[in-house]
Design a protein around this motif. Structure first.
Motif, PDB file in Angstrom:
ATOM      1  N   ASN A  55       0.830  -1.196   0.000  1.00  0.00           N
ATOM      2  CA  ASN A  55       0.000   0.000   0.000  1.00  0.00           C
ATOM      3  C   ASN A  55       0.873   1.260   0.000  1.00  0.00           C
ATOM      4  OD1 ASN A  55      -2.209   1.831   0.421  1.00  0.00           O
ATOM      5  ND2 ASN A  55      -1.979   1.616   2.629  1.00  0.00           N
ATOM      6  N   PHE A  56       1.849   1.303   0.879  1.00  0.00           N
ATOM      7  CA  PHE A  56       2.711   2.479   0.964  1.00  0.00           C
ATOM      8  C   PHE A  56       3.670   2.551  -0.225  1.00  0.00           C
ATOM      9  CE2 PHE A  56       1.018   2.507   5.182  1.00  0.00           C
ATOM     10  CZ  PHE A  56       1.013   3.848   5.536  1.00  0.00           C
ATOM     11  N   ALA A  57       4.198   1.406  -0.662  1.00  0.00           N
ATOM     12  CA  ALA A  57       5.138   1.401  -1.792  1.00  0.00           C
ATOM     13  C   ALA A  57       4.470   1.914  -3.060  1.00  0.00           C
ATOM     14  CB  ALA A  57       5.686  -0.010  -2.007  1.00  0.00           C
ATOM     15  N   LYS A  58       3.203   1.549  -3.254  1.00  0.00           N
ATOM     16  CA  LYS A  58       2.461   2.005  -4.433  1.00  0.00           C
ATOM     17  C   LYS A  58       2.408   3.530  -4.465  1.00  0.00           C
ATOM     18  CE  LYS A  58      -2.032   1.508  -4.480  1.00  0.00           C
ATOM     19  NZ  LYS A  58      -3.380   0.883  -4.516  1.00  0.00           N
ATOM     20  N   ARG A  59       2.257   4.144  -3.325  1.00  0.00           N
ATOM     21  CA  ARG A  59       2.112   5.596  -3.272  1.00  0.00           C
ATOM     22  C   ARG A  59       3.453   6.335  -3.202  1.00  0.00           C
ATOM     23  NH1 ARG A  59      -2.344   3.211  -1.493  1.00  0.00           N
ATOM     24  NH2 ARG A  59      -4.342   4.220  -1.771  1.00  0.00           N
ATOM     25  N   ARG A  62       7.041   6.482  -6.653  1.00  0.00           N
ATOM     26  CA  ARG A  62       7.408   7.529  -7.623  1.00  0.00           C
ATOM     27  C   ARG A  62       8.617   8.340  -7.167  1.00  0.00           C
ATOM     28  NH1 ARG A  62       1.978  10.383  -7.758  1.00  0.00           N
ATOM     29  NH2 ARG A  62       1.386   8.425  -6.882  1.00  0.00           N
ATOM     30  N   PHE A  63       8.933   8.260  -5.875  1.00  0.00           N
ATOM     31  CA  PHE A  63      10.068   9.023  -5.342  1.00  0.00           C
ATOM     32  C   PHE A  63      11.367   8.215  -5.332  1.00  0.00           C
ATOM     33  CE2 PHE A  63       6.216  10.789  -3.452  1.00  0.00           C
ATOM     34  CZ  PHE A  63       6.330  12.108  -3.865  1.00  0.00           C
ATOM     35  N   GLU A  64      11.293   6.974  -5.827  1.00  0.00           N
ATOM     36  CA  GLU A  64      12.444   6.071  -5.860  1.00  0.00           C
ATOM     37  C   GLU A  64      13.050   5.883  -4.465  1.00  0.00           C
ATOM     38  OE1 GLU A  64      15.089   7.249  -9.004  1.00  0.00           O
ATOM     39  OE2 GLU A  64      13.508   7.088 -10.507  1.00  0.00           O
ATOM     40  N   ILE A  65      12.152   5.755  -3.510  1.00  0.00           N
ATOM     41  CA  ILE A  65      12.510   5.529  -2.118  1.00  0.00           C
ATOM     42  C   ILE A  65      11.710   4.318  -1.647  1.00  0.00           C
ATOM     43  CG2 ILE A  65      12.288   6.490   0.236  1.00  0.00           C
ATOM     44  CD1 ILE A  65      14.424   7.949  -1.328  1.00  0.00           C
ATOM     45  N   THR A  66      12.371   3.379  -0.979  1.00  0.00           N
ATOM     46  CA  THR A  66      11.651   2.223  -0.452  1.00  0.00           C
ATOM     47  C   THR A  66      10.854   2.628   0.782  1.00  0.00           C
ATOM     48  OG1 THR A  66      13.421   1.521   1.052  1.00  0.00           O
ATOM     49  CG2 THR A  66      13.506   0.679  -1.240  1.00  0.00           C
ATOM     50  N   PRO A 128      18.965  19.606   3.193  1.00  0.00           N
ATOM     51  CA  PRO A 128      17.827  20.383   2.681  1.00  0.00           C
ATOM     52  C   PRO A 128      17.076  19.632   1.574  1.00  0.00           C
ATOM     53  CG  PRO A 128      19.699  21.825   3.041  1.00  0.00           C
ATOM     54  CD  PRO A 128      20.193  20.407   3.261  1.00  0.00           C
ATOM     55  N   LYS A 129      17.817  18.930   0.705  1.00  0.00           N
ATOM     56  CA  LYS A 129      17.183  18.115  -0.339  1.00  0.00           C
ATOM     57  C   LYS A 129      16.333  17.014   0.295  1.00  0.00           C
ATOM     58  CE  LYS A 129      18.307  15.023  -4.186  1.00  0.00           C
ATOM     59  NZ  LYS A 129      19.402  14.451  -5.009  1.00  0.00           N
ATOM     60  N   GLY A 130      16.838  16.397   1.357  1.00  0.00           N
ATOM     61  CA  GLY A 130      16.099  15.345   2.053  1.00  0.00           C
ATOM     62  C   GLY A 130      14.842  15.883   2.721  1.00  0.00           C
ATOM     63  N   GLN A 131      14.935  17.057   3.310  1.00  0.00           N
ATOM     64  CA  GLN A 131      13.770  17.675   3.945  1.00  0.00           C
ATOM     65  C   GLN A 131      12.711  18.005   2.893  1.00  0.00           C
ATOM     66  OE1 GLN A 131      13.208  18.034   7.294  1.00  0.00           O
ATOM     67  NE2 GLN A 131      11.162  18.712   6.717  1.00  0.00           N
ATOM     68  N   ALA A 132      13.148  18.529   1.754  1.00  0.00           N
ATOM     69  CA  ALA A 132      12.208  18.849   0.670  1.00  0.00           C
ATOM     70  C   ALA A 132      11.549  17.576   0.136  1.00  0.00           C
ATOM     71  CB  ALA A 132      12.939  19.585  -0.446  1.00  0.00           C
ATOM     72  N   LEU A 133      12.333  16.508  -0.012  1.00  0.00           N
ATOM     73  CA  LEU A 133      11.787  15.237  -0.466  1.00  0.00           C
ATOM     74  C   LEU A 133      10.756  14.717   0.528  1.00  0.00           C
ATOM     75  CD1 LEU A 133      11.781  12.775  -2.382  1.00  0.00           C
ATOM     76  CD2 LEU A 133      13.692  11.862  -1.007  1.00  0.00           C
TER      77      LEU A 133
END
Length: 170
Positions: A55-59, A62-66, A128-133
């Protein structure tokens, strides 16, 4: 007697190929064992965990994060942890798994490390990139949370989370 019988039936029927593809134990003598298996905490929590992960992976895919990396990012967004070991304990994952994910996220520029204030360790934090992501992922995480509430009530979910949090401390 039922518990040891259930384990015996589960192990032996699976190993010998006697269990059907639907997971049903064929002989009628084993119906009690089948009912016990359906109440198996391990089987049910693993099944729920796999469904939640999907459920969470489907959503979040798109961010290429597990999903595990999302949990890690969310943990770092919420508070600073004083060590990698402390963070691993908080997330209830193996330190080697945590280190691997931290390295991957560091290469993506999502997290950064610095020396700990005390001792020889390191402390990780979001860039900062991680916080924005993280901020971009939150609405998608919320959608996954909301999907759960289409199946169970808020009260049921809160009760289940309370139980899971207590069990996680075993």
């Amino acid at each position: 007697m039922a518990s040891s019988y259930v384990l015996d039936v589960c192990v032996n029927t699976r190993q010998k190929g006697f269990m059907s593809k639907t997971g049903q134990i064929p002989d009628t003598q084993s119906q009690e064992a089948q009912k016990e298996l359906e109440r198996c905490v391990l089987r049910n929590t693993r099944a729920a965990s796999r469904m939640m992960t999907r459920n969470f992976a489907k959503r979040l895919g798109r961010f290429e994060i597990t999903t595990e990396q999302f949990s890690l990012i969310a943990s770092l967004a919420g508070a600073e942890h004083d060590s990698v070991s402390g963070l691993a304990d908080y997330l209830a994952i193996e330190r080697s798994t945590l280190s691997r994910n931290l390295s991957l996220l560091e290469r993506k520029g999502v997290v950064q490390k610095r020396r700990a204030d005390k001792g020889n360790g390191v402390v990780y934090s979001l860039t900062p990139k991680g916080q924005a992501l993280f901020e971009k992922m939150v609405p998608h995480w919320q959608a996954a949370q909301d999907a759960i509430l289409e199946v169970v009530s808020r009260e049921e979910l809160d009760a289940a989370l309370n139980v899971l949090q207590r069990v996680a401390k075993l």
